[in-house]
Scaffold this active site. Structure first.
Site, mmCIF file in Angstrom:
data_model
loop_
_atom_site.group_PDB
_atom_site.id
_atom_site.type_symbol
_atom_site.label_atom_id
_atom_site.label_comp_id
_atom_site.label_asym_id
_atom_site.label_seq_id
_atom_site.Cartn_x
_atom_site.Cartn_y
_atom_site.Cartn_z
ATOM 1 N N CYS A 2 -2.883 15.118 -1.508
ATOM 2 C CA CYS A 2 -3.131 15.014 -2.693
ATOM 3 C C CYS A 2 -1.983 15.744 -3.520
ATOM 4 C CB CYS A 2 -4.398 15.323 -2.942
ATOM 5 S SG CYS A 2 -5.649 14.592 -1.787
ATOM 6 N N ARG A 27 1.595 11.271 -4.730
ATOM 7 C CA ARG A 27 1.053 12.084 -3.570
ATOM 8 C C ARG A 27 -0.551 11.655 -3.393
ATOM 9 N NH1 ARG A 27 3.992 16.725 -2.234
ATOM 10 N NH2 ARG A 27 1.983 17.712 -0.906
ATOM 11 N N TRP A 74 -5.885 11.373 -2.811
ATOM 12 C CA TRP A 74 -5.768 10.383 -1.916
ATOM 13 C C TRP A 74 -6.984 10.607 -1.002
ATOM 14 C CZ3 TRP A 74 -5.192 10.357 3.531
ATOM 15 C CH2 TRP A 74 -4.821 8.976 4.179
ATOM 16 N N ASN A 100 -6.068 20.432 -1.331
ATOM 17 C CA ASN A 100 -5.562 19.534 -0.772
ATOM 18 C C ASN A 100 -5.841 19.845 0.840
ATOM 19 O OD1 ASN A 100 -4.501 18.289 -2.934
ATOM 20 N ND2 ASN A 100 -2.269 18.967 -2.478
ATOM 21 N N GLY A 101 -5.920 18.955 1.858
ATOM 22 C CA GLY A 101 -6.273 19.202 3.171
ATOM 23 C C GLY A 101 -7.647 18.858 3.635
ATOM 24 N N GLU A 481 12.293 -0.027 11.246
ATOM 25 C CA GLU A 481 12.211 0.521 10.041
ATOM 26 C C GLU A 481 12.105 -0.632 8.900
ATOM 27 O OE1 GLU A 481 12.180 3.024 6.471
ATOM 28 O OE2 GLU A 481 11.630 3.314 8.535
ATOM 29 N N LYS A 485 9.048 -1.177 6.273
ATOM 30 C CA LYS A 485 9.183 -1.187 4.990
ATOM 31 C C LYS A 485 8.417 -2.366 4.332
ATOM 32 C CE LYS A 485 11.435 2.372 3.693
ATOM 33 N NZ LYS A 485 10.497 3.017 4.820
ATOM 34 N N GLU A 488 4.627 -1.595 4.485
ATOM 35 C CA GLU A 488 4.400 -0.522 3.150
ATOM 36 C C GLU A 488 4.337 -1.125 1.953
ATOM 37 O OE1 GLU A 488 5.830 3.475 4.830
ATOM 38 O OE2 GLU A 488 7.329 2.185 4.355
ATOM 39 N N HIS A 504 8.978 -11.948 26.811
ATOM 40 C CA HIS A 504 8.162 -11.407 27.408
ATOM 41 C C HIS A 504 6.695 -11.434 26.686
ATOM 42 C CE1 HIS A 504 11.120 -10.404 30.659
ATOM 43 N NE2 HIS A 504 11.700 -9.706 29.557
ATOM 44 N N LYS A 599 2.750 9.710 -0.553
ATOM 45 C CA LYS A 599 4.021 10.108 -0.176
ATOM 46 C C LYS A 599 4.346 11.108 0.770
ATOM 47 C CE LYS A 599 8.533 10.248 -0.730
ATOM 48 N NZ LYS A 599 9.370 8.934 -0.238
#
Length: 604
Positions: A2, A27, A74, A100-101, A481, A485, A488, A504, A599
Site C-alpha cells: 500500500c 502501490r 491494496w 503497510n504490511g 515474461e 505481461k 497482467e 509432451h 507495484k
C-alpha cells in the site's frame, strides 16, 4: 504494497496528502483515506472505497489542518470498502494510524481485545494496532507506539497521529519501507520517494526496527527499544518530472518508450575497452573471490525472476559457471542447502520485495555471500546485501515492469561479462559482447519504430480466449515474461512452455482460438524451432513469431534486429511488451493499474 503519505508543517495538509496519494496509487488502489489533526488537536477522517479521485470527491469543502496522514490500499485483510480503508482509529477516536504490511498474530490480539470489550469497526489486521496504541497508559506517543509494537508479530510501515500530541507524527518500520522527507520548517513521510520529490529531495530511509518522530522543525530517529540512531539525509537522484507521464497516455507506454535512454544509462561509464570487460565497482567482489565462485543462484519474483533466468543463461554461457534462477518466495521455505562457494543474487525492481528480502536475510544469517540487482538506490535489499549492481532504469510507475525488466537483463549481461573475463572468456569474445551491448539502444529504437505494426497485430490477437508462448533455451524466459505481461495487463489467459515440451502435453490445447507466440531466434536451434511451428500448424493453430527474419510457417512475424546470440533475448522481449500493451488497450483495460495487482509487493 500500500501507499503511505504524511505531512507536518504550516501548509494546508489535505491537498498535499491527496497529491501524494495520487503519486502512490500504483502501490494500491482499492480504497483510500486520510486523517487530519485540526487546530484543537481533534482528528478528522475521510475514507472511500475506490480510487483517490473518489476520496477527493468525498472531502468536505472545509477540511483543514496542518498535520495529517493518508493511505491508499491494496487489500489483504477484509474486502475493499469504506470501513476497511485506512486510517484506522482507536475506540476514543484519539489515535489514527496507517499501515503497510501484515500483522501475523492479529487474530489472537483481536480476540483478546474483543474479550476486553473493544468493538472493532473493520475486518483489518491494522485496527488491532490502533486499539493497542489507544489503550496504552504510557506518557508519550513514542512509548505508546513502542509498547504496541512489542505485542505484534509481522511486518509494518506505520504512521501515527494522536489527538493529545498534535505537534508530531510517529512512524516505524519493520519489513515495509518508510522514508522521511526533510523540508524547510516542514516534514514529510511516505512509503516511496515518489510522493516526496515535488517538495523535497532530502530524504532519510528508516531501517527495520527503527522509529522516528516528525515535528514541523525537526526529526529524530531511534530504535524500537528506544536507543537514538544517527540518520543523515541523502539526496534523491530523480526529480519530480521523472514521475510524470511526459505527454504519454499511460505510464506503461512512457516506460516502454524510455528503454533506449534507460539501457544507455545502465551501460554508461561501465565499459572497459582496454581489457574488454566492464567496471562494476559496487560488487565488492575481487578477482580472487570471483574465481572461487562455483555456482550462482539467482532469486527474484515475477518479472525479476524471469530476468534472473535470462541472467543465469548468460552467466553459464559467458562465465561457464553453473547458474540457475528460482522464485525467492519458494526458496525461503524449502530449507535449501546454503553453499559457501555459491554466489547468491537477489533481484528486485523496488529493492523492497518482501519475499526476496526475507530470502536475503535468511541467506545472510547462514553466512552466504549475497549480491543485489536492484533499481532503487538505498532500498532494503541494496542495504542488506554485500554488494551489487544498480540497474538505473529510473522511476517505474506502471504496475507491470517493462524498462526495469530490460535494464535488469542488461545488468546481468554486464555481470556475466565481468565474471567471464575474470575466468576464461577471451578478449575477442569480450570485445564481441561489448560491441553487442553498444548496439542495444539503437536496436531498441528500431523495434519501437514498428509500434504501429505491432498495434495492428495486437488488435487481431486480442480476442483470443487464451494464448500459448513458447521458446527454447534462451527464448524460454522471454516467453515466460511475455506471457506474464499479457496476463497482467490484458487479463487474457496465457501460458508459457519450453517449445521442446509442447508435444509432451500442451499440444492438446492447440486450436485456432488459442494462438501461439513463438520465439524463433537465428541460432543453433532455428531448425528445431521451425519444427515446432510445423507441429502447431498441423493442428490448425495460429502463430505469431518473433524472429530475426520472416517465418514461412507463421501467420505473422515480428522481425527484430539481430545482436550477439547471448544478448538476443533482451531485444526479443521488447515487441512483446508492446503486444501486451496494445492488447490491453484494445480490450479497454486500466493499463497502469491492473486489477488485483500493485507495484511493490511488500507483504508475503
Amino acid at each position: 504494497m500500500c501507499g503511505i503519505v504524511g505531512y507536518i508543517g504550516k501548509r494546508d495538509v489535505a491537498p498535499l496528502l491527496l497529491e501524494g496519494l495520487q503519486r502512490l496509487e500504483y502501490r494500491g488502489y482499492d480504497s483510500a483515506g486520510l486523517a487530519v489533526s485540526g487546530k484543537s488537536g481533534a482528528l478528522k477522517t475521510v475514507k472511500a472505497k475506490g480510487r483517490v479521485r473518489e476520496l477527493e470527491a468525498k472531502l468536505p469543502k472545509r477540511f483543514t489542518g496542518t498535520t495529517g496522514i493518508a493511505h491508499t490500499r491494496w487489500a489483504t485483510h477484509g474486502a475493499p470498502n469504506d470501513e476497511n480503508a485506512h486510517p484506522h482509529l482507536d475506540t476514543d477516536g484519539k489515535v489514527a494510524l496507517v499501515h503497510n504490511g501484515i500483522i501475523d498474530n492479529a487474530s489472537e490480539l483481536r480476540a483478546k481485545l474483543t474479550a476486553d470489550g473493544v468493538e472493532f469497526a473493520s475486518e483489518t489486521d491494522t485496527e488491532v494496532l490502533a486499539h493497542l496504541i489507544g489503550r496504552s497508559q504510557a506518557e508519550t506517543l513514542e512509548e505508546k507506539v513502542r509498547q504496541a509494537l512489542r505485542l505484534i508479530e509481522g511486518t509494518y510501515g506505520i504512521a501515527v497521529l494522536h489527538a493529545e500530541f498534535p505537534d508530531r507524527i510517529v512512524v516505524a518500520r519493520n519489513g515495509s519501507p518508510v522514508v522521511l522527507g526533510i523540508g524547510e520548517h516542514e516534514m514529510f513521510v511516505s512509503s516511496d520517494v515518489a510522493a516526496l520529490v515535488s517538495h523535497t529531495r532530502q530524504v532519510v530511509t528508516l531501517d527495520d526496527g527503527e522509529m522516528a518522530t516528525l515535528k514541523a522543525d525537526d526529526y529524530r530517529t531511534y530504535t524500537t527499544e528506544g536507543s537514538r540512531t544517527t540518520a543523515s539525509p541523502t539526496t534523491v537522484e530523480w526529480a519530480a518530472e521523472s514521475y510524470d507521464m511526459g505527454g504519454h497516455d499511460t505510464y506503461m507506454h512512457k516506460e516502454i518508450s524510455e528503454q533506449v535512454d534507460a539501457v544507455d544509462r545502465v551501460l554508461r561509464g561501465r565499459i572497459d575497452d582496454r581489457f574488454s570487460t566492464v567496471h562494476l565497482g559496487g560488487l565488492n567482489l575481487d578477482a580472487r573471490e570471483a574465481r572461487g565462485v562455483r555456482r550462482v543462484k539467482i532469486l527474484g519474483c515475477g518479472s525479476a525472476y524471469h530476468a534472473g533466468q535470462i541472467g543465469a543463461q548468460m552467466i553459464e554461457e559467458l562465465a561457464r559457471i553453473p547458474a540457475d534462477a528460482e522464485p525467492a518466495s519458494e526458496f525461503r521455505y524449502r530449507n535449501a542447502v546454503v553453499d559457501p562457494e555459491t554466489l547468491y543474487i537477489a533481484v528486485s525492481q523496488s529493492g523492497e520485495t518482501y519475499d526476496t528480502l526475507a530470502a536475503v536475510q535468511e541467506l545472510k544469517r547462514k553466512g552466504a555471500r549475497v549480491l543485489g540487482v536492484v533499481n532503487v538506490v538505498g532500498s532494503a535489499i541494496a542495504r542488506e546485501t554485500d554488494g551489487g549492481v544498480y540497474v538505473h532504469a529510473g522511476p517505474e510507475v506502471c504496475v507491470v515492469s517493462t524498462k526495469c525488466f530490460t535494464n535488469t537483463a542488461v545488468a546481468f549481461a554486464l555481470l556475466a561479462l565481468h565474471l567471464g573475463r575474470i575466468r576464461d572468456l577471451s578478449v575477442a569474445d569480450g570485445k564481441r559482447i561489448i560491441a553487442g551491448l553498444r548496439k542495444l539502444p539503437d536496436q531498441i529504437a528500431e523495434i519501437l519504430g514498428d509500434e504501429e505494426k505491432i498495434k495492428k497485430l495486437a488488435a487481431e490477437y486480442a480476442g483470443a480466449k487464451s494464448m500459448m508462448f513458447v521458446g527454447r533455451v534462451r527464448g524460454f524466459p522471454v516467453a515466460r515474461e511475455a506471457s506474464l505481461k499479457l496476463k497482467e495487463v490484458s487479463y487474457v489467459h496465457a501460458e508459457a512452455y519450453p517449445a521442446s515440451e509442447l508435444k509432451h502435453g500442451p499440444l492438446a490445447l492447440i486450436e485456432p482460438e488459442v494462438p501461439t507466440v513463438a520465439i524463433v531466434p537465428d541460432d543453433d536451434l532455428l531448425e528445431k524451432n521451425r519444427a515446432t511451428l510445423e507441429e502447431i500448424k498441423a493442428r490448425s493453430g495460429r502463430i505469431l513469431a518473433v524472429a530475426h527474419r520472416e517465418q514461412e510457417k507463421a501467420d505473422h512475424t515480428i522481425v527484430v534486429p539481430r545482436n550477439e546470440v547471448e544478448l538476443d533475448p533482451i531485444l526479443m522481449g521488447i515487441p512483446l511488451q508492446l503486444l501486451a500493451y496494445h492488447s490491453a488497450l484494445a480490450l479497454g483495460r486500466d493499463i497502469d493499474k491492473p486489477r488485483n495487482l500493485a507495484k511493490s509487493v511488500t507483504v508475503e
